[in-house]
Design a protein around this motif. Structure first.
Motif, PDB file in Angstrom:
ATOM      1  N   GLN A  33      26.063 -64.629  61.550  1.00 38.00           N
ATOM      2  CA  GLN A  33      25.711 -64.401  60.144  1.00 38.00           C
ATOM      3  C   GLN A  33      26.948 -64.321  59.264  1.00 38.00           C
ATOM      4  OE1 GLN A  33      23.528 -60.864  60.890  1.00 38.00           O
ATOM      5  NE2 GLN A  33      21.657 -61.940  61.440  1.00 38.00           N
ATOM      6  N   GLN A  40      25.543 -70.102  52.925  1.00 38.81           N
ATOM      7  CA  GLN A  40      24.159 -69.737  52.611  1.00 38.81           C
ATOM      8  C   GLN A  40      24.043 -69.253  51.172  1.00 38.81           C
ATOM      9  OE1 GLN A  40      23.175 -66.934  55.942  1.00 38.81           O
ATOM     10  NE2 GLN A  40      21.306 -68.124  56.058  1.00 38.81           N
TER      11      GLN A  40
ATOM     12  N   GLU B  17      17.266 -74.969  56.451  1.00 41.83           N
ATOM     13  CA  GLU B  17      16.169 -74.343  57.191  1.00 41.83           C
ATOM     14  C   GLU B  17      16.272 -72.826  57.178  1.00 41.83           C
ATOM     15  OE1 GLU B  17      15.460 -76.119  60.993  1.00 41.83           O
ATOM     16  OE2 GLU B  17      14.332 -74.384  61.745  1.00 41.83           O
ATOM     17  N   THR B  18      17.482 -72.284  57.238  1.00 41.60           N
ATOM     18  CA  THR B  18      17.640 -70.830  57.350  1.00 41.60           C
ATOM     19  C   THR B  18      17.757 -70.139  55.990  1.00 41.60           C
ATOM     20  OG1 THR B  18      20.038 -71.066  57.559  1.00 41.60           O
ATOM     21  CG2 THR B  18      18.767 -70.959  59.601  1.00 41.60           C
ATOM     22  N   THR B  19      17.979 -70.911  54.928  1.00 40.24           N
ATOM     23  CA  THR B  19      18.248 -70.274  53.635  1.00 40.24           C
ATOM     24  C   THR B  19      17.155 -70.500  52.608  1.00 40.24           C
ATOM     25  OG1 THR B  19      20.581 -70.676  54.055  1.00 40.24           O
ATOM     26  CG2 THR B  19      19.994 -70.011  51.830  1.00 40.24           C
ATOM     27  N   GLN B  22      11.328 -73.521  54.472  1.00 41.71           N
ATOM     28  CA  GLN B  22      10.762 -73.212  55.796  1.00 41.71           C
ATOM     29  C   GLN B  22      10.201 -74.460  56.452  1.00 41.71           C
ATOM     30  OE1 GLN B  22       7.785 -70.159  55.279  1.00 41.71           O
ATOM     31  NE2 GLN B  22       9.032 -68.650  56.265  1.00 41.71           N
ATOM     32  N   ILE B  53      20.590 -70.837  64.633  1.00 41.56           N
ATOM     33  CA  ILE B  53      19.387 -70.572  63.835  1.00 41.56           C
ATOM     34  C   ILE B  53      18.807 -69.202  64.176  1.00 41.56           C
ATOM     35  CG2 ILE B  53      16.973 -71.292  63.516  1.00 41.56           C
ATOM     36  CD1 ILE B  53      17.994 -74.146  63.492  1.00 41.56           C
ATOM     37  N   LEU B  56      20.787 -66.562  62.382  1.00 39.06           N
ATOM     38  CA  LEU B  56      20.610 -66.494  60.930  1.00 39.06           C
ATOM     39  C   LEU B  56      19.211 -66.061  60.513  1.00 39.06           C
ATOM     40  CD1 LEU B  56      22.555 -69.719  59.900  1.00 39.06           C
ATOM     41  CD2 LEU B  56      23.314 -67.367  59.712  1.00 39.06           C
ATOM     42  N   THR B  57      18.244 -66.178  61.405  1.00 37.70           N
ATOM     43  CA  THR B  57      16.870 -65.819  61.055  1.00 37.70           C
ATOM     44  C   THR B  57      16.387 -64.561  61.763  1.00 37.70           C
ATOM     45  OG1 THR B  57      16.072 -67.343  62.746  1.00 37.70           O
ATOM     46  CG2 THR B  57      16.145 -68.175  60.483  1.00 37.70           C
TER      47      THR B  57
END
Lengths: 256, 142
Positions: A33, A40, B17-19, B22, B53, B56-57
Protein backbone atom coordinates in the motif's frame (compact mmCIF):
# COMPACT_ATOMS: atom_id res chain seq x y z
CA UNK A 1 4.50 -33.37 -23.98
CA UNK A 2 7.51 -31.61 -22.43
CA UNK A 3 5.76 -28.25 -22.85
CA UNK A 4 2.75 -29.57 -20.96
CA UNK A 5 4.99 -30.80 -18.16
CA UNK A 6 6.66 -27.40 -17.89
CA UNK A 7 3.23 -25.79 -17.82
CA UNK A 8 2.11 -27.95 -14.89
CA UNK A 9 5.40 -27.48 -13.07
CA UNK A 10 5.11 -23.70 -13.30
CA UNK A 11 1.46 -23.88 -12.24
CA UNK A 12 2.26 -26.04 -9.22
CA UNK A 13 5.13 -23.75 -8.23
CA UNK A 14 2.88 -20.67 -8.43
CA UNK A 15 0.10 -22.45 -6.56
CA UNK A 16 2.48 -23.36 -3.74
CA UNK A 17 3.74 -19.77 -3.50
CA UNK A 18 0.14 -18.50 -3.50
CA UNK A 19 -0.88 -20.92 -0.72
CA UNK A 20 2.22 -20.05 1.27
CA UNK A 21 1.43 -16.34 0.93
CA UNK A 22 -2.20 -16.94 1.86
CA UNK A 23 -1.45 -18.77 5.09
CA UNK A 24 1.90 -17.38 6.24
CA UNK A 25 2.43 -13.90 4.87
CA UNK A 26 -0.70 -11.94 5.73
CA UNK A 27 0.94 -8.90 7.35
CA UNK A 28 2.76 -7.44 4.38
CA UNK A 29 -0.08 -5.44 2.85
CA UNK A 30 1.29 -2.25 4.38
CA UNK A 31 4.42 -2.28 2.20
CA UNK A 32 2.41 -2.78 -0.98
CA UNK A 33 0.00 0.00 0.00
CA UNK A 34 2.84 2.41 0.79
CA UNK A 35 4.44 1.85 -2.62
CA UNK A 36 1.23 2.33 -4.59
CA UNK A 37 -0.52 5.02 -2.52
CA UNK A 38 1.10 7.88 -4.52
CA UNK A 39 -0.13 6.77 -7.96
CA UNK A 40 -3.51 5.79 -6.46
CA UNK A 41 -4.05 9.27 -5.03
CA UNK A 42 -3.12 10.99 -8.30
CA UNK A 43 -5.36 8.71 -10.35
CA UNK A 44 -8.31 9.14 -7.98
CA UNK A 45 -8.07 12.93 -8.06
CA UNK A 46 -7.69 12.94 -11.83
CA UNK A 47 -10.98 11.05 -12.08
CA UNK A 48 -12.64 13.51 -9.72
CA UNK A 49 -11.38 16.45 -11.79
CA UNK A 50 -12.96 14.98 -14.93
CA UNK A 51 -16.20 14.31 -13.09
CA UNK A 52 -16.55 17.90 -11.86
CA UNK A 53 -15.41 19.79 -14.96
CA UNK A 54 -17.13 20.06 -18.35
CA UNK A 55 -15.95 19.11 -21.84
CA UNK A 56 -13.46 21.97 -22.07
CA UNK A 57 -11.08 20.08 -19.76
CA UNK A 58 -10.48 17.51 -22.48
CA UNK A 59 -8.68 20.16 -24.54
CA UNK A 60 -6.13 21.05 -21.85
CA UNK A 61 -2.68 19.47 -22.23
CA UNK A 62 -1.41 16.79 -19.81
CA UNK A 63 0.93 19.04 -17.85
CA UNK A 64 -1.80 21.57 -17.07
CA UNK A 65 -4.22 18.81 -16.11
CA UNK A 66 -1.79 17.38 -13.58
CA UNK A 67 -1.14 20.83 -12.13
CA UNK A 68 -4.86 21.37 -11.84
CA UNK A 69 -5.21 18.03 -10.07
CA UNK A 70 -2.58 19.01 -7.51
CA UNK A 71 -4.08 22.46 -6.95
CA UNK A 72 -7.55 21.07 -6.43
CA UNK A 73 -6.17 18.53 -4.00
CA UNK A 74 -4.63 21.30 -1.92
CA UNK A 75 -7.80 23.39 -2.11
CA UNK A 76 -9.99 20.42 -1.11
CA UNK A 77 -7.69 19.64 1.81
CA UNK A 78 -7.87 23.24 3.05
CA UNK A 79 -11.62 23.53 2.57
CA UNK A 80 -12.45 20.29 4.36
CA UNK A 81 -10.09 21.06 7.24
CA UNK A 82 -11.54 24.56 7.57
CA UNK A 83 -15.13 23.33 7.47
CA UNK A 84 -14.55 20.46 9.83
CA UNK A 85 -12.89 22.46 12.55
CA UNK A 86 -15.70 25.04 12.55
CA UNK A 87 -18.19 22.36 13.67
CA UNK A 88 -18.57 21.56 17.30
CA UNK A 89 -19.86 17.98 17.16
CA UNK A 90 -17.83 15.82 17.55
CA UNK A 91 -15.04 17.54 19.51
CA UNK A 92 -12.19 18.62 17.26
CA UNK A 93 -9.44 17.19 19.41
CA UNK A 94 -10.56 13.66 18.57
CA UNK A 95 -10.56 14.09 14.79
CA UNK A 96 -7.87 12.71 12.52
CA UNK A 97 -7.94 13.98 8.92
CA UNK A 98 -7.44 11.18 6.40
CA UNK A 99 -6.99 11.31 2.67
CA UNK A 100 -8.99 8.96 0.48
CA UNK A 101 -6.63 7.02 -1.79
CA UNK A 102 -9.11 4.56 -3.25
CA UNK A 103 -12.87 4.40 -3.86
CA UNK A 104 -13.61 1.71 -6.46
CA UNK A 105 -17.10 1.66 -7.91
CA UNK A 106 -18.61 0.19 -11.06
CA UNK A 107 -19.02 3.49 -12.92
CA UNK A 108 -17.02 6.30 -11.27
CA UNK A 109 -19.22 9.35 -10.84
CA UNK A 110 -22.42 7.42 -11.59
CA UNK A 111 -22.60 4.47 -9.23
CA UNK A 112 -21.74 5.05 -5.58
CA UNK A 113 -18.65 3.47 -4.06
CA UNK A 114 -19.19 0.85 -1.38
CA UNK A 115 -16.15 1.89 0.60
CA UNK A 116 -12.92 3.85 0.76
CA UNK A 117 -9.25 3.15 1.31
CA UNK A 118 -7.85 5.81 3.64
CA UNK A 119 -4.27 6.95 4.19
CA UNK A 120 -4.45 6.48 7.97
CA UNK A 121 -3.92 3.29 9.96
CA UNK A 122 -2.76 1.72 13.20
CA UNK A 123 0.23 4.03 13.53
CA UNK A 124 -2.17 7.01 13.50
CA UNK A 125 -4.25 5.37 16.29
CA UNK A 126 -7.09 4.37 14.00
CA UNK A 127 -8.98 1.30 15.27
CA UNK A 128 -11.50 -1.19 13.92
CA UNK A 129 -15.08 0.24 13.89
CA UNK A 130 -13.79 3.81 14.23
CA UNK A 131 -16.48 6.18 12.86
CA UNK A 132 -15.66 8.13 9.73
CA UNK A 133 -17.25 11.54 9.54
CA UNK A 134 -17.37 14.61 7.32
CA UNK A 135 -18.51 17.84 8.98
CA UNK A 136 -21.25 16.42 11.21
CA UNK A 137 -22.27 13.63 8.85
CA UNK A 138 -21.56 9.96 9.45
CA UNK A 139 -19.81 8.51 6.41
CA UNK A 140 -18.94 4.98 7.55
CA UNK A 141 -16.66 2.93 9.75
CA UNK A 142 -13.29 1.24 9.60
CA UNK A 143 -13.39 -2.52 8.95
CA UNK A 144 -9.79 -3.39 8.17
CA UNK A 145 -6.46 -1.90 9.18
CA UNK A 146 -2.81 -1.83 8.27
CA UNK A 147 -0.04 0.35 9.67
CA UNK A 148 -0.78 3.40 7.52
CA UNK A 149 -3.92 2.46 5.59
CA UNK A 150 -7.43 1.42 6.45
CA UNK A 151 -10.48 0.12 4.65
CA UNK A 152 -13.79 1.82 5.31
CA UNK A 153 -17.34 0.74 4.47
CA UNK A 154 -19.91 3.46 3.91
CA UNK A 155 -23.27 3.82 5.68
CA UNK A 156 -24.91 2.60 2.45
CA UNK A 157 -22.90 -0.63 2.43
CA UNK A 158 -24.94 -3.85 2.83
CA UNK A 159 -22.89 -4.79 5.91
CA UNK A 160 -23.71 -1.58 7.76
CA UNK A 161 -26.39 -1.51 10.46
CA UNK A 162 -26.77 0.69 13.55
CA UNK A 163 -29.45 2.41 15.63
CA UNK A 164 -30.80 5.83 14.69
CA UNK A 165 -33.57 8.32 15.37
CA UNK A 166 -35.30 11.20 13.66
CA UNK A 167 -34.70 14.75 14.84
CA UNK A 168 -38.24 16.03 14.42
CA UNK A 169 -40.46 13.24 15.66
CA UNK A 170 -37.99 11.25 17.75
CA UNK A 171 -38.81 7.93 16.06
CA UNK A 172 -36.18 5.26 16.72
CA UNK A 173 -35.18 2.40 14.51
CA UNK A 174 -32.31 0.64 12.73
CA UNK A 175 -30.41 2.29 9.90
CA UNK A 176 -29.32 -0.27 7.29
CA UNK A 177 -27.33 0.07 4.12
CA UNK A 178 -28.70 -1.73 1.07
CA UNK A 179 -25.92 -1.06 -1.42
CA UNK A 180 -25.28 1.40 -4.27
CA UNK A 181 -25.75 4.49 -2.14
CA UNK A 182 -29.15 3.56 -0.68
CA UNK A 183 -30.02 3.56 3.03
CA UNK A 184 -33.20 2.50 4.81
CA UNK A 185 -34.49 3.39 8.27
CA UNK A 186 -36.13 0.15 9.33
CA UNK A 187 -37.78 -1.48 12.36
CA UNK A 188 -39.61 1.70 13.32
CA UNK A 189 -42.71 1.10 15.44
CA UNK A 190 -46.03 1.83 13.74
CA UNK A 191 -46.91 4.11 16.63
CA UNK A 192 -43.96 6.39 15.79
CA UNK A 193 -44.26 9.09 13.16
CA UNK A 194 -42.01 9.25 10.14
CA UNK A 195 -42.30 12.17 7.75
CA UNK A 196 -40.61 13.00 4.49
CA UNK A 197 -37.88 15.59 4.91
CA UNK A 198 -37.07 14.66 8.49
CA UNK A 199 -33.39 14.23 9.32
CA UNK A 200 -32.14 10.86 10.59
CA UNK A 201 -29.25 10.89 13.05
CA UNK A 202 -27.36 8.29 15.07
CA UNK A 203 -28.77 7.34 18.48
CA UNK A 204 -25.34 6.77 19.97
CA UNK A 205 -23.64 3.41 20.58
CA UNK A 206 -20.53 4.44 22.48
CA UNK A 207 -19.10 1.75 24.79
CA UNK A 208 -17.24 2.17 28.06
CA UNK A 209 -13.95 2.68 26.20
CA UNK A 210 -15.37 5.59 24.25
CA UNK A 211 -15.54 3.62 21.00
CA UNK A 212 -18.57 3.45 18.74
CA UNK A 213 -20.89 5.86 16.95
CA UNK A 214 -21.51 9.01 19.03
CA UNK A 215 -25.07 10.39 19.06
CA UNK A 216 -26.48 13.06 16.72
CA UNK A 217 -24.31 12.42 13.69
CA UNK A 218 -26.37 13.09 10.56
CA UNK A 219 -27.07 10.06 8.39
CA UNK A 220 -29.47 11.58 5.86
CA UNK A 221 -32.93 12.86 5.04
CA UNK A 222 -36.09 10.77 4.72
CA UNK A 223 -37.27 10.70 1.09
CA UNK A 224 -40.18 8.24 1.34
CA UNK A 225 -42.08 6.32 3.99
CA UNK A 226 -43.41 2.77 3.72
CA UNK A 227 -46.15 2.13 6.26
CA UNK A 228 -48.33 -0.96 6.13
CA UNK A 229 -50.88 -1.30 8.98
CA UNK A 230 -50.67 -5.10 8.77
CA UNK A 231 -46.88 -5.09 9.36
CA UNK A 232 -45.16 -4.90 12.71
CA UNK A 233 -42.88 -2.07 11.68
CA UNK A 234 -42.66 0.76 9.18
CA UNK A 235 -39.61 1.84 7.23
CA UNK A 236 -38.33 4.84 5.31
CA UNK A 237 -35.82 5.45 2.56
CA UNK A 238 -33.03 7.79 3.54
CA UNK A 239 -30.85 9.83 1.21
CA UNK A 240 -27.46 10.93 2.45
CA UNK A 241 -26.76 14.66 2.40
CA UNK A 242 -23.21 13.92 1.23
CA UNK A 243 -22.19 12.78 -2.25
CA UNK A 244 -19.77 9.99 -1.29
CA UNK A 245 -18.10 9.93 -4.69
CA UNK A 246 -17.03 13.59 -4.46
CA UNK A 247 -15.12 13.45 -1.16
CA UNK A 248 -11.33 13.64 -1.11
CA UNK A 249 -10.75 13.90 2.64
CA UNK A 250 -12.65 12.58 5.62
CA UNK A 251 -12.08 12.47 9.34
CA UNK A 252 -11.60 9.53 11.65
CA UNK A 253 -13.13 9.90 15.09
CA UNK A 254 -10.56 8.62 17.55
CA UNK A 255 -11.38 7.54 21.09
CA UNK A 256 -10.61 9.82 24.04
CA UNK B 1 9.30 -3.16 -26.53
CA UNK B 2 6.37 -5.55 -26.32
CA UNK B 3 7.18 -6.41 -22.70
CA UNK B 4 7.58 -2.75 -21.74
CA UNK B 5 4.20 -1.97 -23.27
CA UNK B 6 2.69 -4.92 -21.41
CA UNK B 7 4.22 -3.76 -18.13
CA UNK B 8 2.64 -0.31 -18.57
CA UNK B 9 -0.73 -1.92 -19.39
CA UNK B 10 -0.61 -4.13 -16.31
CA UNK B 11 0.38 -1.21 -14.08
CA UNK B 12 -2.53 0.88 -15.35
CA UNK B 13 -4.89 -2.05 -14.98
CA UNK B 14 -3.87 -2.57 -11.34
CA UNK B 15 -4.29 1.13 -10.58
CA UNK B 16 -7.70 1.37 -12.23
CA UNK B 17 -9.03 -1.82 -10.66
CA UNK B 18 -7.92 -1.01 -7.11
CA UNK B 19 -8.66 2.72 -7.09
CA UNK B 20 -11.54 3.75 -9.30
CA UNK B 21 -13.39 1.09 -11.26
CA UNK B 22 -14.67 -2.26 -9.98
CA UNK B 23 -13.89 -4.31 -13.08
CA UNK B 24 -11.32 -7.14 -13.40
CA UNK B 25 -8.96 -5.34 -15.78
CA UNK B 26 -5.97 -7.40 -14.69
CA UNK B 27 -7.79 -10.69 -15.25
CA UNK B 28 -8.82 -9.61 -18.74
CA UNK B 29 -5.31 -8.45 -19.59
CA UNK B 30 -3.85 -11.73 -18.35
CA UNK B 31 -6.32 -13.61 -20.52
CA UNK B 32 -5.44 -11.63 -23.63
CA UNK B 33 -1.70 -11.90 -22.90
CA UNK B 34 -2.08 -15.67 -22.56
CA UNK B 35 -3.88 -15.86 -25.90
CA UNK B 36 -1.13 -13.96 -27.70
CA UNK B 37 2.03 -15.09 -25.93
CA UNK B 38 1.14 -18.61 -24.74
CA UNK B 39 4.14 -18.86 -22.42
CA UNK B 40 4.35 -20.05 -18.86
CA UNK B 41 5.74 -16.78 -17.45
CA UNK B 42 2.14 -15.52 -17.49
CA UNK B 43 1.60 -17.58 -14.32
CA UNK B 44 4.40 -15.69 -12.54
CA UNK B 45 2.94 -12.37 -13.69
CA UNK B 46 -0.51 -13.42 -12.47
CA UNK B 47 0.95 -14.48 -9.12
CA UNK B 48 2.72 -11.16 -8.55
CA UNK B 49 -0.16 -9.00 -9.74
CA UNK B 50 -2.62 -10.95 -7.60
CA UNK B 51 -0.53 -10.30 -4.50
CA UNK B 52 -0.36 -6.58 -5.31
CA UNK B 53 -4.12 -6.40 -5.81
CA UNK B 54 -4.73 -8.25 -2.54
CA UNK B 55 -2.51 -5.76 -0.76
CA UNK B 56 -4.32 -2.76 -2.16
CA UNK B 57 -7.85 -4.09 -1.63
CA UNK B 58 -7.38 -5.51 1.87
CA UNK B 59 -7.97 -9.11 0.88
CA UNK B 60 -5.88 -11.97 2.24
CA UNK B 61 -2.60 -12.02 0.33
CA UNK B 62 -2.64 -14.86 -2.18
CA UNK B 63 -6.43 -15.06 -2.75
CA UNK B 64 -6.48 -13.25 -6.06
CA UNK B 65 -3.20 -14.88 -7.18
CA UNK B 66 -4.73 -18.31 -6.67
CA UNK B 67 -7.76 -17.31 -8.68
CA UNK B 68 -5.67 -15.95 -11.54
CA UNK B 69 -3.37 -18.96 -11.87
CA UNK B 70 -6.27 -21.44 -11.77
CA UNK B 71 -8.05 -19.42 -14.43
CA UNK B 72 -4.91 -19.25 -16.58
CA UNK B 73 -4.45 -23.00 -16.26
CA UNK B 74 -7.94 -23.53 -17.69
CA UNK B 75 -7.14 -21.19 -20.56
CA UNK B 76 -3.97 -23.15 -21.33
CA UNK B 77 -5.78 -26.49 -21.09
CA UNK B 78 -8.48 -25.21 -23.39
CA UNK B 79 -5.77 -24.60 -26.01
CA UNK B 80 -5.71 -28.30 -26.70
CA UNK B 81 -9.33 -28.33 -27.88
CA UNK B 82 -10.04 -25.15 -29.82
CA UNK B 83 -8.35 -22.28 -31.62
CA UNK B 84 -7.53 -19.57 -29.06
CA UNK B 85 -6.87 -16.55 -31.20
CA UNK B 86 -10.43 -15.54 -31.98
CA UNK B 87 -12.53 -12.73 -30.55
CA UNK B 88 -15.26 -15.28 -29.73
CA UNK B 89 -12.91 -17.21 -27.49
CA UNK B 90 -11.69 -14.00 -25.86
CA UNK B 91 -15.28 -12.91 -25.20
CA UNK B 92 -16.27 -16.33 -23.87
CA UNK B 93 -13.32 -16.60 -21.48
CA UNK B 94 -13.78 -12.96 -20.40
CA UNK B 95 -17.37 -13.79 -19.55
CA UNK B 96 -16.53 -16.99 -17.70
CA UNK B 97 -13.55 -15.50 -15.86
CA UNK B 98 -15.44 -12.36 -14.84
CA UNK B 99 -18.46 -14.42 -13.78
CA UNK B 100 -16.43 -16.41 -11.29
CA UNK B 101 -14.41 -13.34 -10.29
CA UNK B 102 -17.54 -11.45 -9.27
CA UNK B 103 -18.96 -14.56 -7.61
CA UNK B 104 -15.87 -15.01 -5.46
CA UNK B 105 -14.91 -11.40 -4.76
CA UNK B 106 -18.28 -9.66 -4.93
CA UNK B 107 -19.74 -6.98 -7.19
CA UNK B 108 -22.02 -3.97 -7.07
CA UNK B 109 -24.17 -4.57 -10.13
CA UNK B 110 -23.46 -8.16 -11.17
CA UNK B 111 -25.07 -8.35 -14.61
CA UNK B 112 -23.92 -4.93 -15.82
CA UNK B 113 -20.39 -5.48 -14.58
CA UNK B 114 -20.32 -8.90 -16.24
CA UNK B 115 -21.42 -7.44 -19.59
CA UNK B 116 -18.94 -4.58 -19.27
CA UNK B 117 -16.10 -6.99 -18.47
CA UNK B 118 -16.95 -9.20 -21.47
CA UNK B 119 -16.96 -6.20 -23.80
CA UNK B 120 -13.70 -4.87 -22.38
CA UNK B 121 -12.05 -8.29 -22.72
CA UNK B 122 -13.07 -8.40 -26.39
CA UNK B 123 -11.78 -4.87 -26.93
CA UNK B 124 -8.46 -5.76 -25.33
CA UNK B 125 -8.20 -8.73 -27.69
CA UNK B 126 -8.93 -6.55 -30.74
CA UNK B 127 -6.38 -3.96 -29.59
CA UNK B 128 -3.71 -6.59 -29.01
CA UNK B 129 -4.38 -8.24 -32.36
CA UNK B 130 -3.26 -5.03 -34.05
CA UNK B 131 0.09 -5.11 -32.27
CA UNK B 132 2.75 -7.48 -33.64
CA UNK B 133 3.58 -10.22 -31.13
CA UNK B 134 6.17 -13.00 -31.16
CA UNK B 135 3.44 -15.53 -32.02
CA UNK B 136 2.09 -13.33 -34.80
CA UNK B 137 5.57 -12.79 -36.22
CA UNK B 138 6.38 -16.52 -36.07
CA UNK B 139 3.28 -17.52 -37.99
CA UNK B 140 3.35 -14.39 -40.16
CA UNK B 141 -0.15 -13.46 -39.05
CA UNK B 142 -1.40 -9.85 -39.14
Amino acid sequence: MAKRQILFLVFIFCAIVAFFTLFFISDSRGYIQTVFSGPQTVLLHLFQIFKISDGKTQQENKALTLELAKMNLIKADNASLHDQFLTSNPPNKNLLPAQIVGMPSFLPGISMPEGYILHAGKKEKVFINAPIIYKDNLIGKVVNLEDHFSKVILVSNKNMSFSGKTTDTGATGIIKGTGNGTIIFDNVLLSDTLKVGDIVVTSGEVDINGKGFPPDLVVGKITSVEKNPSSLFQRASVASLINFSKLTNVFVLLSD
Amino acid sequence: MDKFFLAICFFLAVMLETTVIQLPFVLLLLLVTTIFYRTEWIFIVGLILGIIIDGLTFRHLGETSLFYIIFLLFVFLYEQKFELKTVAFAALMSFVGSFFFFLVFGSQVFILQLIAATIIGSLFFLAFSRIKTPVAKKYNVE
